[in-house]
Scaffold this motif. Structure first.
Motif, PDB file in Angstrom:
ATOM      1  N   SER A   1       1.422 -10.089 -18.343  1.00  0.00           N
ATOM      2  CA  SER A   1       1.231 -11.417 -18.169  1.00  0.00           C
ATOM      3  C   SER A   1       2.953 -11.537 -17.047  1.00  0.00           C
ATOM      4  O   SER A   1       3.566 -12.537 -17.001  1.00  0.00           O
ATOM      5  N   ARG A   2       3.345 -10.364 -16.606  1.00  0.00           N
ATOM      6  CA  ARG A   2       4.752 -10.301 -15.622  1.00  0.00           C
ATOM      7  C   ARG A   2       4.183  -9.538 -14.498  1.00  0.00           C
ATOM      8  O   ARG A   2       3.148  -8.833 -14.202  1.00  0.00           O
ATOM      9  N   TYR A   3       4.667 -10.850 -13.685  1.00  0.00           N
ATOM     10  CA  TYR A   3       4.814 -10.458 -12.508  1.00  0.00           C
ATOM     11  C   TYR A   3       5.929  -9.516 -12.177  1.00  0.00           C
ATOM     12  O   TYR A   3       7.004  -9.678 -12.171  1.00  0.00           O
ATOM     13  N   SER A   4       5.875  -8.007 -11.143  1.00  0.00           N
ATOM     14  CA  SER A   4       7.189  -6.816 -10.583  1.00  0.00           C
ATOM     15  C   SER A   4       7.098  -6.956  -9.150  1.00  0.00           C
ATOM     16  O   SER A   4       6.026  -6.687  -8.697  1.00  0.00           O
ATOM     17  N   LEU A   5       8.332  -6.423  -9.213  1.00  0.00           N
ATOM     18  CA  LEU A   5       8.874  -6.701  -7.181  1.00  0.00           C
ATOM     19  C   LEU A   5       9.204  -5.306  -7.595  1.00  0.00           C
ATOM     20  O   LEU A   5      10.211  -5.131  -8.206  1.00  0.00           O
ATOM     21  N   TRP A   6       8.341  -4.217  -6.846  1.00  0.00           N
ATOM     22  CA  TRP A   6       9.098  -2.129  -6.849  1.00  0.00           C
ATOM     23  C   TRP A   6      10.051  -1.808  -5.788  1.00  0.00           C
ATOM     24  O   TRP A   6       8.964  -2.797  -4.222  1.00  0.00           O
ATOM     25  N   VAL A   7      10.775  -1.419  -5.372  1.00  0.00           N
ATOM     26  CA  VAL A   7      11.166  -0.561  -4.384  1.00  0.00           C
ATOM     27  C   VAL A   7      10.581   0.389  -4.842  1.00  0.00           C
ATOM     28  O   VAL A   7      11.002   1.551  -6.113  1.00  0.00           O
ATOM     29  N   ALA A   8      10.222   1.572  -3.783  1.00  0.00           N
ATOM     30  CA  ALA A   8       9.955   2.704  -3.427  1.00  0.00           C
ATOM     31  C   ALA A   8      10.092   3.642  -2.626  1.00  0.00           C
ATOM     32  O   ALA A   8      10.213   3.721  -1.347  1.00  0.00           O
ATOM     33  N   ASP A   9       9.792   4.690  -3.064  1.00  0.00           N
ATOM     34  CA  ASP A   9       9.421   5.887  -1.371  1.00  0.00           C
ATOM     35  C   ASP A   9       8.401   5.672  -0.913  1.00  0.00           C
ATOM     36  O   ASP A   9       7.676   5.263  -0.744  1.00  0.00           O
ATOM     37  N   ALA A  10       8.579   5.946   0.935  1.00  0.00           N
ATOM     38  CA  ALA A  10       7.556   5.633   1.892  1.00  0.00           C
ATOM     39  C   ALA A  10       6.460   5.815   1.191  1.00  0.00           C
ATOM     40  O   ALA A  10       5.425   5.356   1.572  1.00  0.00           O
ATOM     41  N   ASP A  11       5.956   7.270   0.311  1.00  0.00           N
ATOM     42  CA  ASP A  11       5.361   8.165   0.108  1.00  0.00           C
ATOM     43  C   ASP A  11       4.983   6.947  -1.225  1.00  0.00           C
ATOM     44  O   ASP A  11       3.442   7.517  -1.509  1.00  0.00           O
ATOM     45  N   GLY A  12       5.339   6.065  -1.758  1.00  0.00           N
ATOM     46  CA  GLY A  12       4.865   5.876  -3.072  1.00  0.00           C
ATOM     47  C   GLY A  12       5.903   6.136  -4.173  1.00  0.00           C
ATOM     48  O   GLY A  12       5.810   5.437  -5.836  1.00  0.00           O
ATOM     49  N   GLU A  13       6.314   7.001  -4.387  1.00  0.00           N
ATOM     50  CA  GLU A  13       6.368   7.372  -5.708  1.00  0.00           C
ATOM     51  C   GLU A  13       8.195   7.125  -5.548  1.00  0.00           C
ATOM     52  O   GLU A  13       8.366   6.549  -5.049  1.00  0.00           O
ATOM     53  N   ASN A  14       8.845   6.874  -7.061  1.00  0.00           N
ATOM     54  CA  ASN A  14       9.558   6.914  -7.421  1.00  0.00           C
ATOM     55  C   ASN A  14      10.157   6.055  -7.312  1.00  0.00           C
ATOM     56  O   ASN A  14      10.810   4.856  -6.895  1.00  0.00           O
ATOM     57  N   ALA A  15       8.907   5.287  -7.697  1.00  0.00           N
ATOM     58  CA  ALA A  15       9.284   3.372  -7.846  1.00  0.00           C
ATOM     59  C   ALA A  15      10.064   2.962  -8.656  1.00  0.00           C
ATOM     60  O   ALA A  15       9.691   3.127  -9.847  1.00  0.00           O
TER      61      ALA A  15
ATOM     62  N   THR B   1     -12.619  -3.213   4.109  1.00  0.00           N
ATOM     63  CA  THR B   1     -13.125  -4.479   3.973  1.00  0.00           C
ATOM     64  C   THR B   1     -12.650  -5.671   3.375  1.00  0.00           C
ATOM     65  O   THR B   1     -13.043  -6.915   3.046  1.00  0.00           O
ATOM     66  N   ALA B   2     -11.034  -5.762   3.215  1.00  0.00           N
ATOM     67  CA  ALA B   2     -10.596  -6.946   2.132  1.00  0.00           C
ATOM     68  C   ALA B   2      -9.136  -6.239   1.851  1.00  0.00           C
ATOM     69  O   ALA B   2      -7.758  -5.942   1.527  1.00  0.00           O
ATOM     70  N   ASP B   3      -8.667  -5.701   3.619  1.00  0.00           N
ATOM     71  CA  ASP B   3      -7.192  -5.253   4.110  1.00  0.00           C
ATOM     72  C   ASP B   3      -6.330  -6.590   3.709  1.00  0.00           C
ATOM     73  O   ASP B   3      -6.967  -8.101   3.812  1.00  0.00           O
ATOM     74  N   GLU B   4      -5.240  -6.749   3.585  1.00  0.00           N
ATOM     75  CA  GLU B   4      -4.386  -7.487   3.769  1.00  0.00           C
ATOM     76  C   GLU B   4      -2.739  -6.446   3.941  1.00  0.00           C
ATOM     77  O   GLU B   4      -2.637  -5.818   3.687  1.00  0.00           O
ATOM     78  N   SER B   5      -1.827  -8.077   4.583  1.00  0.00           N
ATOM     79  CA  SER B   5      -0.386  -7.525   4.171  1.00  0.00           C
ATOM     80  C   SER B   5       0.233  -6.501   5.030  1.00  0.00           C
ATOM     81  O   SER B   5       0.825  -5.501   4.456  1.00  0.00           O
ATOM     82  N   PRO B   6      -0.353  -6.011   5.915  1.00  0.00           N
ATOM     83  CA  PRO B   6      -0.113  -5.101   7.182  1.00  0.00           C
ATOM     84  C   PRO B   6       1.627  -4.709   7.709  1.00  0.00           C
ATOM     85  O   PRO B   6       2.305  -6.014   7.796  1.00  0.00           O
ATOM     86  N   SER B   7       1.995  -3.829   7.478  1.00  0.00           N
ATOM     87  CA  SER B   7       3.568  -4.527   7.968  1.00  0.00           C
ATOM     88  C   SER B   7       3.667  -2.628   8.567  1.00  0.00           C
ATOM     89  O   SER B   7       3.802  -1.617   7.986  1.00  0.00           O
ATOM     90  N   PHE B   8       4.552  -2.793   9.445  1.00  0.00           N
ATOM     91  CA  PHE B   8       5.369  -1.256  10.829  1.00  0.00           C
ATOM     92  C   PHE B   8       5.790  -0.752  10.143  1.00  0.00           C
ATOM     93  O   PHE B   8       7.013  -0.425   9.109  1.00  0.00           O
ATOM     94  N   ALA B   9       6.173   0.755  10.392  1.00  0.00           N
ATOM     95  CA  ALA B   9       6.901   1.997   9.497  1.00  0.00           C
ATOM     96  C   ALA B   9       8.356   1.057  10.915  1.00  0.00           C
ATOM     97  O   ALA B   9       7.709   1.523  11.636  1.00  0.00           O
TER      98      ALA B   9
ATOM     99  N   PHE C   1      10.530   9.287   6.248  1.00  0.00           N
ATOM    100  CA  PHE C   1       9.936   9.868   5.148  1.00  0.00           C
ATOM    101  C   PHE C   1      11.188   9.073   4.465  1.00  0.00           C
ATOM    102  O   PHE C   1      10.463   9.079   3.314  1.00  0.00           O
ATOM    103  N   SER C   2      11.971   9.015   4.529  1.00  0.00           N
ATOM    104  CA  SER C   2      12.995   8.680   3.357  1.00  0.00           C
ATOM    105  C   SER C   2      13.544   7.256   3.328  1.00  0.00           C
ATOM    106  O   SER C   2      14.720   6.689   2.968  1.00  0.00           O
ATOM    107  N   THR C   3      12.920   6.215   3.859  1.00  0.00           N
ATOM    108  CA  THR C   3      12.927   4.433   4.085  1.00  0.00           C
ATOM    109  C   THR C   3      12.087   4.201   2.733  1.00  0.00           C
ATOM    110  O   THR C   3      11.357   5.455   2.702  1.00  0.00           O
ATOM    111  N   ARG C   4      12.216   3.226   2.425  1.00  0.00           N
ATOM    112  CA  ARG C   4      11.819   2.780   1.860  1.00  0.00           C
ATOM    113  C   ARG C   4      10.391   1.546   1.847  1.00  0.00           C
ATOM    114  O   ARG C   4      10.683   0.887   2.607  1.00  0.00           O
TER     115      ARG C   4
END
Length: 439
Positions: free
Chosen positions: A185-199, A382-390, A173-176
Protein backbone atom coordinates in the motif's frame (compact mmCIF):
# COMPACT_ATOMS: atom_id res chain seq x y z
CA UNK A 1 -7.03 14.41 -22.14
CA UNK A 2 -10.36 14.38 -20.30
CA UNK A 3 -8.63 12.98 -17.25
CA UNK A 4 -6.98 16.37 -16.77
CA UNK A 5 -10.29 18.20 -16.67
CA UNK A 6 -12.11 15.62 -14.56
CA UNK A 7 -9.83 12.94 -13.15
CA UNK A 8 -12.73 11.01 -11.67
CA UNK A 9 -14.63 10.65 -14.93
CA UNK A 10 -12.77 7.50 -15.99
CA UNK A 11 -11.41 4.57 -13.99
CA UNK A 12 -7.68 5.24 -13.80
CA UNK A 13 -6.80 1.59 -14.33
CA UNK A 14 -8.59 1.74 -17.70
CA UNK A 15 -6.39 4.53 -19.00
CA UNK A 16 -3.44 3.77 -21.33
CA UNK A 17 -0.15 3.73 -19.42
CA UNK A 18 1.33 6.94 -20.85
CA UNK A 19 -1.92 8.80 -20.25
CA UNK A 20 -1.38 8.08 -16.54
CA UNK A 21 2.08 9.66 -16.46
CA UNK A 22 1.60 13.09 -15.02
CA UNK A 23 -1.41 14.55 -16.73
CA UNK A 24 -2.48 16.40 -13.69
CA UNK A 25 -4.49 14.20 -11.35
CA UNK A 26 -4.01 10.76 -12.88
CA UNK A 27 -3.79 8.41 -9.92
CA UNK A 28 -1.38 5.49 -10.15
CA UNK A 29 -2.87 2.02 -9.85
CA UNK A 30 -0.25 -0.68 -10.13
CA UNK A 31 0.21 -4.24 -8.92
CA UNK A 32 2.00 -4.60 -5.62
CA UNK A 33 5.72 -5.29 -5.68
CA UNK A 34 8.49 -5.87 -3.15
CA UNK A 35 9.99 -2.70 -1.75
CA UNK A 36 13.35 -3.13 -3.48
CA UNK A 37 13.70 -4.92 -6.80
CA UNK A 38 17.09 -6.14 -7.93
CA UNK A 39 17.99 -5.40 -11.53
CA UNK A 40 19.66 -7.28 -14.29
CA UNK A 41 20.85 -5.75 -17.53
CA UNK A 42 20.18 -7.39 -20.87
CA UNK A 43 21.73 -5.68 -23.89
CA UNK A 44 20.13 -6.44 -27.25
CA UNK A 45 20.82 -5.21 -30.76
CA UNK A 46 23.82 -4.32 -32.88
CA UNK A 47 24.97 -0.76 -33.45
CA UNK A 48 26.24 0.70 -36.68
CA UNK A 49 29.77 1.30 -35.43
CA UNK A 50 30.92 -0.32 -32.23
CA UNK A 51 34.48 -0.26 -30.90
CA UNK A 52 35.75 -3.73 -29.96
CA UNK A 53 37.13 -3.59 -26.42
CA UNK A 54 38.51 -6.23 -24.08
CA UNK A 55 38.03 -5.79 -20.32
CA UNK A 56 40.38 -8.31 -18.71
CA UNK A 57 39.30 -9.73 -15.33
CA UNK A 58 40.91 -7.57 -12.66
CA UNK A 59 43.56 -9.35 -10.61
CA UNK A 60 42.08 -10.73 -7.36
CA UNK A 61 38.53 -9.61 -8.20
CA UNK A 62 37.28 -13.15 -7.52
CA UNK A 63 37.65 -12.25 -3.84
CA UNK A 64 35.88 -8.90 -4.28
CA UNK A 65 32.20 -8.38 -3.42
CA UNK A 66 31.81 -6.67 -6.81
CA UNK A 67 33.23 -7.87 -10.12
CA UNK A 68 34.59 -4.56 -11.38
CA UNK A 69 35.47 -5.76 -14.88
CA UNK A 70 31.96 -7.16 -15.47
CA UNK A 71 30.31 -3.90 -14.38
CA UNK A 72 32.62 -1.86 -16.63
CA UNK A 73 31.90 -4.16 -19.58
CA UNK A 74 28.14 -3.99 -19.05
CA UNK A 75 28.27 -0.19 -18.87
CA UNK A 76 30.22 0.11 -22.11
CA UNK A 77 28.01 -2.36 -23.97
CA UNK A 78 24.85 -0.61 -22.82
CA UNK A 79 26.11 2.66 -24.31
CA UNK A 80 25.87 1.19 -27.80
CA UNK A 81 29.39 2.41 -28.58
CA UNK A 82 31.33 -0.74 -27.66
CA UNK A 83 31.34 -4.47 -28.41
CA UNK A 84 32.99 -6.81 -25.92
CA UNK A 85 35.95 -9.00 -26.89
CA UNK A 86 36.38 -12.15 -24.80
CA UNK A 87 39.21 -11.65 -22.32
CA UNK A 88 38.63 -14.71 -20.13
CA UNK A 89 41.68 -16.49 -18.79
CA UNK A 90 44.06 -13.58 -19.25
CA UNK A 91 46.18 -12.83 -16.16
CA UNK A 92 46.85 -9.12 -16.38
CA UNK A 93 46.79 -6.13 -14.07
CA UNK A 94 47.49 -2.40 -14.39
CA UNK A 95 51.26 -2.93 -14.28
CA UNK A 96 51.31 -5.58 -17.02
CA UNK A 97 52.62 -4.85 -20.50
CA UNK A 98 50.06 -6.65 -22.68
CA UNK A 99 50.96 -8.73 -25.72
CA UNK A 100 49.65 -6.29 -28.32
CA UNK A 101 49.83 -8.85 -31.13
CA UNK A 102 47.65 -11.26 -29.15
CA UNK A 103 44.94 -8.66 -28.56
CA UNK A 104 45.05 -7.55 -32.18
CA UNK A 105 44.53 -11.18 -33.15
CA UNK A 106 41.49 -11.30 -30.87
CA UNK A 107 40.09 -8.28 -32.71
CA UNK A 108 40.33 -5.82 -29.81
CA UNK A 109 41.03 -2.16 -30.53
CA UNK A 110 41.47 -1.34 -26.86
CA UNK A 111 42.13 -3.20 -23.62
CA UNK A 112 41.52 -2.41 -19.96
CA UNK A 113 43.41 -4.19 -17.17
CA UNK A 114 43.41 -3.71 -13.42
CA UNK A 115 43.56 -5.10 -9.90
CA UNK A 116 41.65 -5.08 -6.61
CA UNK A 117 43.45 -5.25 -3.28
CA UNK A 118 41.74 -5.40 0.09
CA UNK A 119 43.59 -3.22 2.59
CA UNK A 120 44.13 -3.92 6.28
CA UNK A 121 41.44 -1.40 7.26
CA UNK A 122 38.84 -3.18 5.11
CA UNK A 123 38.85 -0.70 2.26
CA UNK A 124 39.66 -1.64 -1.33
CA UNK A 125 42.48 -0.35 -3.55
CA UNK A 126 41.34 -0.46 -7.20
CA UNK A 127 43.71 0.36 -10.04
CA UNK A 128 43.34 0.10 -13.79
CA UNK A 129 45.00 1.01 -17.07
CA UNK A 130 43.68 1.49 -20.59
CA UNK A 131 45.59 0.48 -23.73
CA UNK A 132 45.14 1.44 -27.38
CA UNK A 133 45.78 -1.93 -29.00
CA UNK A 134 45.89 -0.56 -32.55
CA UNK A 135 48.65 1.93 -31.74
CA UNK A 136 50.20 -0.01 -28.87
CA UNK A 137 49.84 3.03 -26.62
CA UNK A 138 49.23 3.37 -22.89
CA UNK A 139 46.21 5.71 -22.57
CA UNK A 140 46.55 6.16 -18.82
CA UNK A 141 44.69 4.90 -15.82
CA UNK A 142 43.31 5.70 -12.40
CA UNK A 143 43.45 4.43 -8.84
CA UNK A 144 40.85 4.55 -6.06
CA UNK A 145 40.75 3.62 -2.39
CA UNK A 146 37.13 3.14 -1.30
CA UNK A 147 34.84 1.30 1.07
CA UNK A 148 32.89 -1.73 -0.07
CA UNK A 149 29.80 0.41 -0.60
CA UNK A 150 31.56 2.46 -3.28
CA UNK A 151 32.90 -0.41 -5.40
CA UNK A 152 30.13 -0.11 -7.98
CA UNK A 153 30.64 3.65 -8.19
CA UNK A 154 34.33 3.07 -8.89
CA UNK A 155 33.44 0.64 -11.67
CA UNK A 156 31.14 3.25 -13.22
CA UNK A 157 33.86 5.89 -13.00
CA UNK A 158 36.31 3.56 -14.72
CA UNK A 159 33.75 3.06 -17.49
CA UNK A 160 33.36 6.85 -17.73
CA UNK A 161 37.14 7.25 -18.07
CA UNK A 162 37.29 4.64 -20.84
CA UNK A 163 34.28 6.06 -22.65
CA UNK A 164 35.68 9.59 -22.66
CA UNK A 165 39.18 8.52 -23.70
CA UNK A 166 37.88 6.50 -26.64
CA UNK A 167 34.94 8.65 -27.81
CA UNK A 168 35.94 12.15 -26.74
CA UNK A 169 32.62 12.58 -24.91
CA UNK A 170 31.72 12.29 -21.23
CA UNK A 171 30.38 8.99 -20.01
CA UNK A 172 27.18 8.82 -17.97
CA UNK A 173 27.76 5.59 -16.06
CA UNK A 174 28.37 7.28 -12.69
CA UNK A 175 25.20 9.36 -12.96
CA UNK A 176 21.95 8.41 -11.26
CA UNK A 177 18.34 7.78 -12.18
CA UNK A 178 15.17 8.12 -10.14
CA UNK A 179 11.93 6.21 -10.52
CA UNK A 180 8.73 5.32 -8.64
CA UNK A 181 7.44 1.97 -7.39
CA UNK A 182 4.44 0.78 -5.43
CA UNK A 183 4.98 -1.86 -2.75
CA UNK A 184 1.87 -3.13 -1.01
CA UNK A 185 0.00 0.00 0.00
CA UNK A 186 3.05 2.28 -0.14
CA UNK A 187 4.60 4.26 -2.95
CA UNK A 188 8.37 4.77 -3.03
CA UNK A 189 10.68 7.17 -4.80
CA UNK A 190 14.06 5.58 -5.54
CA UNK A 191 17.48 6.89 -6.49
CA UNK A 192 19.71 4.34 -8.24
CA UNK A 193 22.86 4.01 -10.31
CA UNK A 194 22.43 4.60 -14.03
CA UNK A 195 22.34 0.81 -14.54
CA UNK A 196 19.48 0.51 -12.06
CA UNK A 197 21.54 -1.11 -9.31
CA UNK A 198 22.24 0.16 -5.80
CA UNK A 199 18.74 1.63 -5.37
CA UNK A 200 18.17 3.75 -2.27
CA UNK A 201 14.75 4.89 -1.06
CA UNK A 202 14.42 8.69 -1.06
CA UNK A 203 10.80 8.80 0.03
CA UNK A 204 7.94 6.46 0.93
CA UNK A 205 4.26 7.37 1.20
CA UNK A 206 0.87 5.64 1.43
CA UNK A 207 -0.36 8.02 -1.28
CA UNK A 208 0.79 8.16 -4.92
CA UNK A 209 4.09 9.84 -5.85
CA UNK A 210 4.47 10.87 -9.50
CA UNK A 211 6.53 13.01 -11.86
CA UNK A 212 9.99 12.96 -10.22
CA UNK A 213 12.45 15.40 -11.80
CA UNK A 214 16.13 15.94 -11.00
CA UNK A 215 17.45 19.40 -10.27
CA UNK A 216 20.30 20.53 -12.57
CA UNK A 217 22.90 20.05 -9.81
CA UNK A 218 21.69 16.56 -8.95
CA UNK A 219 21.06 17.45 -5.32
CA UNK A 220 17.27 17.73 -5.33
CA UNK A 221 14.21 16.00 -6.72
CA UNK A 222 10.93 17.73 -7.49
CA UNK A 223 7.90 15.47 -7.44
CA UNK A 224 4.14 15.40 -7.02
CA UNK A 225 2.57 13.84 -3.92
CA UNK A 226 -1.09 13.01 -3.33
CA UNK A 227 -0.74 12.86 0.46
CA UNK A 228 -3.07 15.89 0.73
CA UNK A 229 -5.58 13.94 -1.35
CA UNK A 230 -4.76 16.12 -4.35
CA UNK A 231 -1.61 16.75 -6.42
CA UNK A 232 0.91 18.94 -4.59
CA UNK A 233 4.49 19.77 -5.70
CA UNK A 234 7.43 19.28 -3.35
CA UNK A 235 11.21 19.57 -3.70
CA UNK A 236 13.22 16.93 -1.83
CA UNK A 237 16.87 17.27 -0.81
CA UNK A 238 18.45 13.91 -1.68
CA UNK A 239 21.33 14.04 0.83
CA UNK A 240 19.40 15.20 3.91
CA UNK A 241 15.92 13.91 3.14
CA UNK A 242 14.44 17.32 3.94
CA UNK A 243 11.77 18.67 1.63
CA UNK A 244 9.92 21.90 1.01
CA UNK A 245 6.48 22.63 -0.33
CA UNK A 246 6.54 24.42 -3.69
CA UNK A 247 2.97 24.49 -5.00
CA UNK A 248 -0.22 23.74 -3.07
CA UNK A 249 -2.71 26.08 -4.69
CA UNK A 250 -6.41 25.52 -5.18
CA UNK A 251 -7.04 22.64 -7.57
CA UNK A 252 -4.24 20.56 -9.06
CA UNK A 253 -0.49 21.24 -8.83
CA UNK A 254 1.54 18.99 -11.07
CA UNK A 255 4.23 18.20 -13.65
CA UNK A 256 7.26 20.04 -12.18
CA UNK A 257 10.21 20.73 -14.50
CA UNK A 258 13.46 22.48 -13.58
CA UNK A 259 14.95 25.38 -15.46
CA UNK A 260 18.62 24.70 -16.31
CA UNK A 261 19.80 27.32 -13.79
CA UNK A 262 17.97 25.52 -10.97
CA UNK A 263 16.27 28.71 -9.80
CA UNK A 264 12.86 28.17 -11.35
CA UNK A 265 10.36 25.38 -11.90
CA UNK A 266 7.70 25.15 -14.58
CA UNK A 267 4.49 23.61 -13.22
CA UNK A 268 0.94 22.90 -14.33
CA UNK A 269 -1.73 24.48 -12.12
CA UNK A 270 -5.51 24.58 -12.30
CA UNK A 271 -5.88 27.37 -9.72
CA UNK A 272 -7.38 29.74 -12.29
CA UNK A 273 -9.53 27.13 -14.01
CA UNK A 274 -8.32 24.55 -16.52
CA UNK A 275 -4.76 23.25 -16.62
CA UNK A 276 -2.27 26.00 -17.40
CA UNK A 277 1.49 26.49 -17.40
CA UNK A 278 3.22 28.62 -14.80
CA UNK A 279 6.75 29.26 -13.62
CA UNK A 280 7.52 29.48 -9.93
CA UNK A 281 10.61 30.17 -7.84
CA UNK A 282 12.37 26.97 -6.75
CA UNK A 283 11.79 28.04 -3.14
CA UNK A 284 8.07 28.62 -3.72
CA UNK A 285 6.16 31.86 -3.91
CA UNK A 286 3.65 33.35 -6.29
CA UNK A 287 3.57 31.61 -9.71
CA UNK A 288 3.64 33.47 -13.01
CA UNK A 289 1.31 32.31 -15.77
CA UNK A 290 2.98 31.80 -19.14
CA UNK A 291 0.01 32.03 -21.50
CA UNK A 292 -3.69 32.81 -21.60
CA UNK A 293 -5.35 29.71 -23.02
CA UNK A 294 -8.64 27.85 -22.79
CA UNK A 295 -6.87 24.60 -23.68
CA UNK A 296 -5.29 22.02 -21.41
CA UNK A 297 -1.56 22.76 -21.25
CA UNK A 298 0.64 20.36 -19.28
CA UNK A 299 3.90 18.37 -19.12
CA UNK A 300 6.31 21.32 -19.49
CA UNK A 301 10.03 20.71 -20.00
CA UNK A 302 12.80 23.26 -20.48
CA UNK A 303 15.20 23.15 -23.41
CA UNK A 304 18.85 23.00 -22.38
CA UNK A 305 19.44 26.71 -22.98
CA UNK A 306 16.58 27.62 -20.66
CA UNK A 307 14.97 29.87 -23.26
CA UNK A 308 12.20 27.56 -24.46
CA UNK A 309 9.61 25.35 -22.80
CA UNK A 310 8.13 22.38 -24.64
CA UNK A 311 4.73 21.19 -23.44
CA UNK A 312 1.62 19.17 -24.32
CA UNK A 313 -1.65 20.88 -25.28
CA UNK A 314 -5.00 19.88 -26.72
CA UNK A 315 -5.52 23.35 -28.21
CA UNK A 316 -5.65 21.76 -31.68
CA UNK A 317 -8.27 19.23 -30.64
CA UNK A 318 -5.95 16.41 -29.58
CA UNK A 319 -2.75 16.20 -27.52
CA UNK A 320 0.25 17.53 -29.44
CA UNK A 321 3.61 18.99 -28.44
CA UNK A 322 4.15 22.74 -28.61
CA UNK A 323 6.84 25.15 -27.50
CA UNK A 324 6.77 28.63 -26.00
CA UNK A 325 9.35 31.13 -24.82
CA UNK A 326 10.26 30.63 -21.15
CA UNK A 327 9.20 34.24 -20.64
CA UNK A 328 5.76 33.51 -22.11
CA UNK A 329 4.09 34.48 -25.35
CA UNK A 330 2.59 32.61 -28.28
CA UNK A 331 2.83 28.83 -28.59
CA UNK A 332 4.25 27.12 -31.68
CA UNK A 333 3.28 23.57 -32.61
CA UNK A 334 6.17 21.09 -32.86
CA UNK A 335 4.64 17.66 -33.64
CA UNK A 336 2.57 17.09 -36.77
CA UNK A 337 2.84 13.35 -37.41
CA UNK A 338 0.38 11.32 -35.37
CA UNK A 339 -2.84 12.40 -33.70
CA UNK A 340 -1.76 11.90 -30.07
CA UNK A 341 1.70 12.96 -28.85
CA UNK A 342 2.66 13.44 -25.18
CA UNK A 343 5.53 13.33 -22.66
CA UNK A 344 8.15 15.52 -24.38
CA UNK A 345 11.77 15.61 -23.26
CA UNK A 346 14.59 17.55 -24.89
CA UNK A 347 18.19 16.33 -25.09
CA UNK A 348 20.67 18.45 -23.12
CA UNK A 349 22.50 19.36 -26.33
CA UNK A 350 19.23 20.71 -27.78
CA UNK A 351 19.35 18.50 -30.87
CA UNK A 352 16.66 15.92 -30.12
CA UNK A 353 13.10 15.72 -28.87
CA UNK A 354 11.85 12.40 -27.49
CA UNK A 355 8.17 11.83 -26.85
CA UNK A 356 5.42 9.21 -26.78
CA UNK A 357 3.10 8.86 -29.77
CA UNK A 358 -0.03 6.75 -29.98
CA UNK A 359 0.16 4.63 -33.11
CA UNK A 360 -2.82 2.38 -33.81
CA UNK A 361 -3.60 2.09 -30.12
CA UNK A 362 0.05 1.44 -29.14
CA UNK A 363 2.16 3.98 -27.27
CA UNK A 364 5.64 4.14 -28.76
CA UNK A 365 8.79 6.13 -28.08
CA UNK A 366 9.66 8.51 -30.93
CA UNK A 367 12.70 10.72 -31.48
CA UNK A 368 12.64 13.92 -33.54
CA UNK A 369 15.68 15.66 -34.99
CA UNK A 370 14.82 19.24 -34.06
CA UNK A 371 16.94 20.69 -36.86
CA UNK A 372 15.09 18.84 -39.61
CA UNK A 373 11.81 17.72 -38.04
CA UNK A 374 12.55 14.11 -39.02
CA UNK A 375 10.82 11.64 -36.69
CA UNK A 376 11.62 7.98 -36.04
CA UNK A 377 9.82 5.41 -33.92
CA UNK A 378 12.57 3.53 -32.08
CA UNK A 379 10.75 0.81 -30.13
CA UNK A 380 8.66 -2.24 -30.90
CA UNK A 381 6.86 -2.21 -27.54
CA UNK A 382 3.32 -0.87 -27.16
CA UNK A 383 3.12 0.85 -23.76
CA UNK A 384 6.14 3.17 -23.58
CA UNK A 385 6.13 6.14 -21.20
CA UNK A 386 8.24 8.79 -19.47
CA UNK A 387 11.34 9.16 -21.70
CA UNK A 388 14.35 10.98 -20.25
CA UNK A 389 17.71 11.74 -21.87
CA UNK A 390 21.09 10.88 -20.40
CA UNK A 391 23.12 14.02 -19.65
CA UNK A 392 25.41 13.35 -22.64
CA UNK A 393 22.33 13.18 -24.95
CA UNK A 394 23.36 9.73 -26.23
CA UNK A 395 20.86 7.47 -24.44
CA UNK A 396 17.22 7.59 -23.36
CA UNK A 397 15.72 5.84 -20.35
CA UNK A 398 11.99 5.07 -20.46
CA UNK A 399 9.39 2.82 -18.90
CA UNK A 400 7.49 0.22 -20.87
CA UNK A 401 5.63 -3.07 -20.57
CA UNK A 402 7.07 -6.47 -21.44
CA UNK A 403 5.20 -9.74 -20.85
CA UNK A 404 2.58 -7.76 -18.97
CA UNK A 405 5.02 -6.23 -16.51
CA UNK A 406 6.39 -2.73 -16.37
CA UNK A 407 10.15 -2.28 -16.60
CA UNK A 408 12.82 0.26 -17.42
CA UNK A 409 14.75 0.30 -20.67
CA UNK A 410 17.58 2.34 -22.07
CA UNK A 411 17.99 2.85 -25.78
CA UNK A 412 20.36 4.54 -28.16
CA UNK A 413 18.80 7.35 -30.19
CA UNK A 414 18.53 5.14 -33.26
CA UNK A 415 16.89 2.34 -31.28
CA UNK A 416 19.57 -0.17 -32.29
CA UNK A 417 20.91 -0.94 -28.82
CA UNK A 418 18.52 -1.45 -25.91
CA UNK A 419 19.15 -2.59 -22.37
CA UNK A 420 16.43 -3.82 -20.05
CA UNK A 421 16.63 -3.02 -16.37
CA UNK A 422 14.01 -5.39 -15.05
CA UNK A 423 12.91 -5.68 -11.45
CA UNK A 424 12.73 -9.35 -10.54
CA UNK A 425 9.80 -8.88 -8.20
CA UNK A 426 7.62 -6.13 -9.60
CA UNK A 427 6.98 -3.06 -11.67
CA UNK A 428 8.73 0.30 -11.92
CA UNK A 429 7.81 3.52 -13.70
CA UNK A 430 8.40 7.23 -14.30
CA UNK A 431 12.20 7.30 -14.65
CA UNK A 432 14.19 10.51 -14.83
CA UNK A 433 17.92 10.55 -15.65
CA UNK A 434 19.99 12.80 -13.40
CA UNK A 435 22.75 15.23 -14.43
CA UNK A 436 26.48 14.63 -14.57
CA UNK A 437 28.07 14.12 -11.17
CA UNK A 438 30.64 16.64 -10.02
CA UNK A 439 34.16 15.52 -10.82
Amino acid sequence: MTTDRNPTSLPVAALPLPQRRHLLAALITTPALPALAQFRVEVVGVGMTQRPIAIAPFRAEAQSPQKISAIVQADLERSGQFAAVDAAGQALDESSRPDIALWKQKGAESLATGSITRLADGRFDIRFRLWDVVKGQDLGGQSFVVTQGDLRLVAHRIADFIYEKLTGERGVFSTRITYVTKGGSRYSLWVADADGENAQSALSSPEPIISPAWSPNGGQLAYVSFESRKPVVYVHDVASGRRRLIANFRGSNSAPAWAPDGRTLAVTLSRDGGSQLYTIDANGGEPRRLMQSTAIDTEPVFAGDGRTIFFVSDRGGAPQIYKVSASGGSAERVTFSGSYNISPTVSPDGKWLAYISRVGGAFKLHVMDLSTGTVNAITDTTADESPSFAPNSRLIVYATQQQGRESLMTTTLDGRIKARLAGQGGDIREPDWGPFQKQ
